[in-house]
Design a protein around this motif. Structure first.
Motif, short mmCIF file in Angstrom:
data_model
loop_
_atom_site.label_atom_id
_atom_site.label_comp_id
_atom_site.label_asym_id
_atom_site.label_seq_id
_atom_site.Cartn_x
_atom_site.Cartn_y
_atom_site.Cartn_z
N TYR A 1 0.66 -1.20 0.10
CA TYR A 1 -0.09 -0.02 -0.12
C TYR A 1 0.87 1.28 -0.01
O TYR A 1 0.51 2.00 -0.58
CB TYR A 1 -0.79 0.11 1.10
N ALA A 2 1.98 1.27 1.00
CA ALA A 2 2.81 2.28 0.83
C ALA A 2 3.54 2.68 -0.45
O ALA A 2 3.85 3.85 -0.94
CB ALA A 2 3.64 2.11 2.16
N GLN A 3 3.88 1.59 -0.97
CA GLN A 3 4.65 1.44 -2.34
C GLN A 3 3.70 2.21 -3.40
O GLN A 3 4.26 3.04 -4.08
CB GLN A 3 5.32 0.22 -2.49
N ALA A 4 2.53 1.67 -3.40
CA ALA A 4 1.60 2.30 -4.39
C ALA A 4 1.20 3.53 -4.03
O ALA A 4 1.28 4.50 -5.22
CB ALA A 4 0.41 1.42 -4.48
N LEU A 5 1.17 4.15 -2.96
CA LEU A 5 0.67 5.55 -2.61
C LEU A 5 2.03 6.37 -2.97
O LEU A 5 1.71 7.38 -3.58
CB LEU A 5 0.55 5.73 -0.99
N PHE A 6 3.11 5.77 -2.67
CA PHE A 6 4.38 6.68 -2.92
C PHE A 6 4.61 6.74 -4.65
O PHE A 6 5.01 7.94 -5.08
CB PHE A 6 5.73 5.91 -2.37
N ALA B 1 2.00 9.37 -5.54
CA ALA B 1 2.27 10.89 -5.16
C ALA B 1 3.58 11.25 -5.84
O ALA B 1 3.62 12.58 -6.26
CB ALA B 1 2.56 10.86 -3.69
N LEU B 2 4.62 10.30 -6.42
CA LEU B 2 5.50 10.87 -6.98
C LEU B 2 5.34 11.21 -8.38
O LEU B 2 5.87 12.12 -9.02
CB LEU B 2 6.59 9.58 -7.17
N GLU B 3 4.34 10.43 -9.04
CA GLU B 3 3.68 10.73 -10.32
C GLU B 3 3.13 12.22 -10.35
O GLU B 3 3.18 12.90 -11.33
CB GLU B 3 2.80 9.56 -10.60
N LEU C 1 4.61 14.43 -3.02
CA LEU C 1 4.80 13.84 -1.59
C LEU C 1 4.26 14.15 -0.55
O LEU C 1 3.86 13.39 0.44
CB LEU C 1 6.33 13.82 -1.73
N SER C 2 4.34 15.44 -0.31
CA SER C 2 4.13 16.12 1.24
C SER C 2 2.36 15.91 1.16
O SER C 2 1.99 15.89 2.20
CB SER C 2 4.70 17.29 1.33
#
Length: 178
Positions: free
Chosen positions: A11-16, A19-21, A25-26
């Motif tokens: 989940y964290a990887q998918a969110l990251f 967010a990066l895309e 991020l913040s």
């Protein structure tokens, strides 16, 4: 049942990645921290385990509590987590996301636990010393745990520096065979 950290990682990887895309991020850090705070609330935690509360109702409650701080993607995340019975993992998801964000931004997230509160100048001194030791920017969070008796414990990634009086007493007891 898998450990929460194992559940949290994808989940964290998918969110990251999302967010990066989106260059957000913040923004996503704020959202997931908000969701973690809501999920940690004792009343909400009770509702997440109440079989009388449907997934739709629980999702709506969490979304309502968050108000306008969630956009459509944030609301979709809530629905996904509730539908997959992952509300209990939100805190771990937030922590795993923070680690990925910090790594991408070349920042170390560290926690310093002391036996008593530190004033701002001492906090700044410790943050600067840790930054010098690690060679990276440091986001140092502070907690108080009176059971340490004195000293401090610093956790930065996989590193743990335990300079607490409690740890020293435990080492002494071990050495004495107690």
């Amino acid at each position: 049942m898998p450990a929460q950290s194992n559940i949290a990682r994808p989940y964290a990887q998918a969110l990251f990645e999302l967010a990066l895309e989106r260059d957000a991020l913040s923004v996503w850090d704020d959202r997931i921290r908000l969701l973690a705070a809501v999920a940690d609330d004792p009343v909400m935690a009770g509702l997440t385990h109440d079989p009388r509360i449907s997934s739709e109702r629980l999702s709506a409650l969490i979304i309502d509590v968050c108000g306008d701080r969630l956009d459509q993607e944030g609301e979709n995340l809530v629905r996904l987590l509730v539908r997959n019975n992952r509300v209990d993992a939100i805190r771990d998801i937030a922590q795993a996301y923070a680690v990925r964000r910090a790594d991408a931004e070349k920042v170390v997230v560290a926690q310093m636990t002391t036996a008593s509160p530190l004033d701002e100048s001492r906090q700044k001194q410790f943050a600067e010393a840790l930054q010098s030791k690690l060679g990276r920017s440091v986001n140092l969070e502070f907690e108080v745990d009176e059971e340490l008796i004195g000293g401090a414990v610093i956790r930065a990634g996989d590193r743990v520096i335990d300079g607490s009086v409690k740890a020293q007493l435990e080492q002494l007891a071990g050495a004495l065979g107690a």
